[in-house]
Every structure is written in C-alpha cells, then in structure tokens.
Write an enzyme that holds these catalytic residues in place. Sequence first.
Site, PDB file in Angstrom:
ATOM      1  N   LYS A  53       0.834  -1.206   0.000  1.00 47.50           N
ATOM      2  CA  LYS A  53       0.000   0.000   0.000  1.00 47.50           C
ATOM      3  C   LYS A  53       0.865   1.250   0.000  1.00 47.50           C
ATOM      4  O   LYS A  53       0.570   2.224  -0.695  1.00 47.50           O
ATOM      5  CB  LYS A  53      -0.940  -0.004   1.197  1.00 47.50           C
ATOM      6  N   HIS A  90       0.104  -6.723  17.533  1.00 51.50           N
ATOM      7  CA  HIS A  90      -1.116  -7.532  17.570  1.00 51.50           C
ATOM      8  C   HIS A  90      -1.664  -7.525  18.985  1.00 51.50           C
ATOM      9  O   HIS A  90      -0.922  -7.434  19.972  1.00 51.50           O
ATOM     10  CB  HIS A  90      -0.894  -8.960  17.068  1.00 51.50           C
TER      11      HIS A  90
END
Length: 103
Positions: A53, A90
């Site tokens: 991206k 995470h």
Amino acid sequence: MKAGTDIVKISRIEKSIKNPRFLDSVYTEKEREYCKSVQSLAGLFAAKEAYLKALGCGIDRRLSSIEIDHNEKGKPFISGDESCDLSISHDGDYAVAFVIIWG
C-alpha cells in the site's frame, strides 16, 4: 514520504495457514521458521500488505517475494529496502502493521 497500513483478523490467517499453498505464496522459509504463533504470522501478513500500500502498486507480486526480517533487538524491517520503517503489533483478535517509506 509514503505510508501504508493494514489490519488483519488473526482468525482469518489461522484458517488460511492450514493450506500449504497459502503458506508458500505468502511466507518465506525464514519467516515460517521465525514465527512461533499465528499472531506473528498475521503481523507479517499485515506488514506485507502495508508495504505494498505504501508503494502504491497494489498486490502486484507474490507476498512471499517480500521478506520481513528482524534485527538483533527484534525490530522488524523489510529485507532489501533500507528506505522504510516498519511497525507491527497484535492484540486480541487483530494484527496491524504500519510502513513509512522515506524519500
């Protein structure tokens, strides 16, 4: 400067890694050896997507052609690209990654 971010549900990766073709198309052998948990694999997946991206090219290659490595202190980086910084995290059900490409 360019930036990219990605978030992935860990349970999605947990299901996907049961397929050996998914493992081969997404992760290098070195990455599979490094990761001891599905959370880590999800973080690497998010990192690769965030990197693409940031490059602005979409998914134009196998994700296994991008290798996430770690320095001696455990900081992740994109192998072969010294012009970027990478952060992976995470928690709970999700893994997230952020990439900044300098220059």
